[in-house]
Scaffold this active site. Structure first.
Site, PDB file in Angstrom:
ATOM      1  N   ALA A   1      35.380  34.069  43.460  1.00 51.78           N
ATOM      2  CA  ALA A   1      36.244  34.068  42.282  1.00 51.78           C
ATOM      3  C   ALA A   1      36.227  32.741  41.536  1.00 51.78           C
ATOM      4  CB  ALA A   1      37.676  34.409  42.690  1.00 51.78           C
TER       5      ALA A   1
ATOM      6  N   ASP B   1      28.859  38.381  45.795  1.00 49.54           N
ATOM      7  CA  ASP B   1      30.249  38.583  45.395  1.00 49.54           C
ATOM      8  C   ASP B   1      30.372  38.297  43.901  1.00 49.54           C
ATOM      9  OD1 ASP B   1      33.027  38.015  44.790  1.00 49.54           O
ATOM     10  OD2 ASP B   1      33.397  37.926  46.937  1.00 49.54           O
ATOM     11  N   ASN B   2      30.431  39.362  43.105  1.00 51.81           N
ATOM     12  CA  ASN B   2      30.484  39.223  41.647  1.00 51.81           C
ATOM     13  C   ASN B   2      31.869  39.596  41.147  1.00 51.81           C
ATOM     14  OD1 ASN B   2      27.786  38.551  41.650  1.00 51.81           O
ATOM     15  ND2 ASN B   2      27.090  40.634  41.225  1.00 51.81           N
ATOM     16  N   GLU B   3      32.561  38.642  40.564  1.00 53.59           N
ATOM     17  CA  GLU B   3      33.893  38.895  40.026  1.00 53.59           C
ATOM     18  C   GLU B   3      34.191  37.903  38.916  1.00 53.59           C
ATOM     19  OE1 GLU B   3      37.051  37.798  42.894  1.00 53.59           O
ATOM     20  OE2 GLU B   3      35.425  37.411  44.312  1.00 53.59           O
ATOM     21  N   GLY B   4      35.329  38.088  38.274  1.00 56.93           N
ATOM     22  CA  GLY B   4      35.711  37.182  37.201  1.00 56.93           C
ATOM     23  C   GLY B   4      34.841  37.349  35.967  1.00 56.93           C
TER      24      GLY B   4
END
Length: 544
Positions: A127, A161-164
């Site tokens: 994140a 982990d791909n977010e934001g």
């Protein structure tokens, strides 16, 4: 004469007969597809559990010392871009790969975990900070960056982990997918597989449009995607009034399952329901979530584990192993998220064990063949265990030398760190239990290692310790060329005086990183203090 002479087959009877035959065919076909789907799901391997570990947050989590099967497999996080050099991988933007090996002893701790049969997955992104593909726009350099991490830690599985804001970056998604495909091809040619999991945020209504597109991009670029792991946490306004965290998580997984069925079908991959469940994972944030009022309880963990078992979910993780314990009495407001405790009274129960449930698979069983500590061979005589100063990162332990807290040594091809003052205590004494030993095993000496060269602090960098002087917390002194810092106020207590858990020393030896920083500062101060050859006068130039 026919047996049925004079009887005619009515249209009603014919319709019933055809309907019955059709039903039998459909049932048979459905059963065959169910068998195929079940077989395909089994081909994906047994369901596995591994908790995330924040590798850089302090206090460091001792993942290299697993206490149960639920803690022996870990997902180390996060590899991100260097803020100044976008194509350079770092741990949490704070440590380069080399610095993490030096200051966190990360490489050695990974080796130690593998010695004990544990598995390591590395996660890219998170994140905070920038994932490599977001900051690095050069395709060749991006592939090089991913490759450097995979090869350094000899990984068989990675987690993206791909977010934001980065999740919406389509160009970055394409660069990432191209690099992943190329890396999988490279590893396959080298006889090593590379499994890739995509971790995405989720709501009770399923994946966002950006999340769906992230999966589609991977499939469009022929990435062999092992699965999609959804973060069942921090729902905020997407969770309806009265909806529990467990119900929201089950709704999120159910809807994601439906969405992924469409995505895979659109990519020409007609996978069945069971296979799709096996290609999915769930990662709750245990205890107090980042969103106020959202608490993932022990009961929710039991319920999610039961749902995962019922559906045949392929993966279970959690954020994080650092937090899997009850907060201490000195942490009064458990509604504020802590990096070191869950915020709920766990009563001696671990979230890791509850979430792992009956999962028996391993994320990384083929990565490293487990070996016993001191892989040179404990049963093969002293010669096989001999330590060579030329290939040891730290000095060889000596029974005549006094060691203070934080000192590192090598003994029988393993690295140890002193927990308190010690003299004559053998680091690998098999009779002394771990709690009583002044030494803590860090991990094995790695192939190709050389002595760690620590800079020497110039004389006078810090005052020499004086037994008649009172020292305050934080003050630094030198004694015998070794720098120390005061942990609390003291008078007349020597930094190298014998200490124990019952009578701890008020002094702490500076860490290797602190010594390097101090040496750099001293060198800069010396350089700045030197007179300039021109006497400090500026040269005049002709005006033009």
């Amino acid at each position: 004469m026919s047996r049925f002479d004079g009887r005619r087959l009515s249209w009603t009877r014919l319709t019933v007969l055809v309907g019955a035959l059709t039903a039998l065919v459909l049932v048979g076909t459905s059963s065959w597809h169910s068998v195929q789907d079940s077989q395909a799901a089994e081909a994906n391997g047994d369901a596995w559990y591994a908790g995330y570990v924040d590798a850089t947050v302090t206090p460091l989590h001792a993942f290299e010392q697993p206490t149960s099967k639920a803690t022996r497999d870990v997902v180390l996080s996060f590899i991100v871009s260097d803020p100044q050099q976008g194509c350079r991988p770092t741990w949490g933007s704070a440590y380069s790969l080399d610095a993490a090996a030096d200051e966190l002893d990360l490489d050695r701790r990974i080796a130690r975990l593998r010695q004990q049969g544990g598995s390591v997955v590395v996660s890219f992104g998170g994140a905070v900070n920038s994932e490599l593909a977001t900051a690095c726009t050069d395709a060749a350099e991006l592939l090089k960056a991913y490759r450097s991490v995979v090869e350094r830690y000899d990984l068989r599985m990675i987690d993206l982990d791909n977010e934001g804001a980065g999740l919406a970056d389509r160009a970055a998604a394409s660069r990432r997918a191209v690099a992943m495909h190329a890396l999988q091809v490279e590893r396959a040619k080298a006889g090593k597989d590379l499994r890739v999991w995509l971790t995405l945020p989720v709501a009770p209504s399923g994946l966002s449009e950006d999340g769906r597109r992230a999966v589609e991009t991977m499939l469009d670029h022929d990435v062999d995607l092992s699965g999609v792991n959804v973060m069942t946490m921090d729902y905020g306004a997407s969770r309806t009034t009265g909806q529990s965290m467990l119900d929201a998580s089950i709704a999120a997984l159910t809807e994601t399952h439906r969405q992924l069925g469409q995505v895979y079908a659109g990519a020409g991959q007609d996978v069945g329901s069971s296979t799709l469940w096996r290609r999915m994972g769930a990662t709750p944030m245990i205890g107090q979530n980042d969103v106020p009022g959202e608490v993932f309880s022990l009961a929710a963990a039991r319920g999610l584990s039961a749902f995962a078992d019922q559906k045949g979910l392929g993966r279970m993780s959690m954020w994080s192993l650092n937090r899997d314990r009850t907060c201490g009495a000195n942490y009064p407001d458990v509604t504020v998220v802590s990096n070191s405790c869950s915020g709920v009274d766990q009563g001696g129960t671990s979230f890791a064990k509850l979430l792992r449930g009956d999962m028996t698979g391993r994320p990384d069983t083929s990565a490293v063949t487990p070996v016993v500590p001191g892989s040179a061979g404990r049963g093969q005589g002293e010669e096989a265990r001999a330590d060579d100063p030329a290939t040891s990162p730290y000095p060889i332990w000596d029974e005549e030398t006094t060691y203070v807290e934080g000192t590192r040594v090598v003994w029988h091809r393993n690295a140890y760190v002193a927990k308190w003052w010690t003299l004559g205590d053998v680091p690998d004494d098999p009779v002394v239990d771990t709690a009583s030993s002044p030494w803590q095993l860090v991990g094995p000496v790695l192939e190709g290692e050389k002595p760690v060269a620590l800079p020497k602090l110039p004389r006078g960098t810090y005052p020499t310790w004086d037994q008649d002087r009172s020292y305050r917390k934080g003050e630094r002194v030198m004694m015998g060329g070794t720098p120390f810092t005061a942990k609390w106020a003291s008078t007349g207590v020597s930094p190298d005086a014998q200490a124990s858990r019952e009578q701890p020393s008020p002094w702490r030896r500076l860490t290797d990183a602190e010594i390097r920083t101090a040496a750099q500062a001293a060198a800069k101060a010396t350089k700045d203090a030197k007179p300039r050859k021109d006497g400090g006068k500026k040269k005049r130039t002709n005006d033009r």
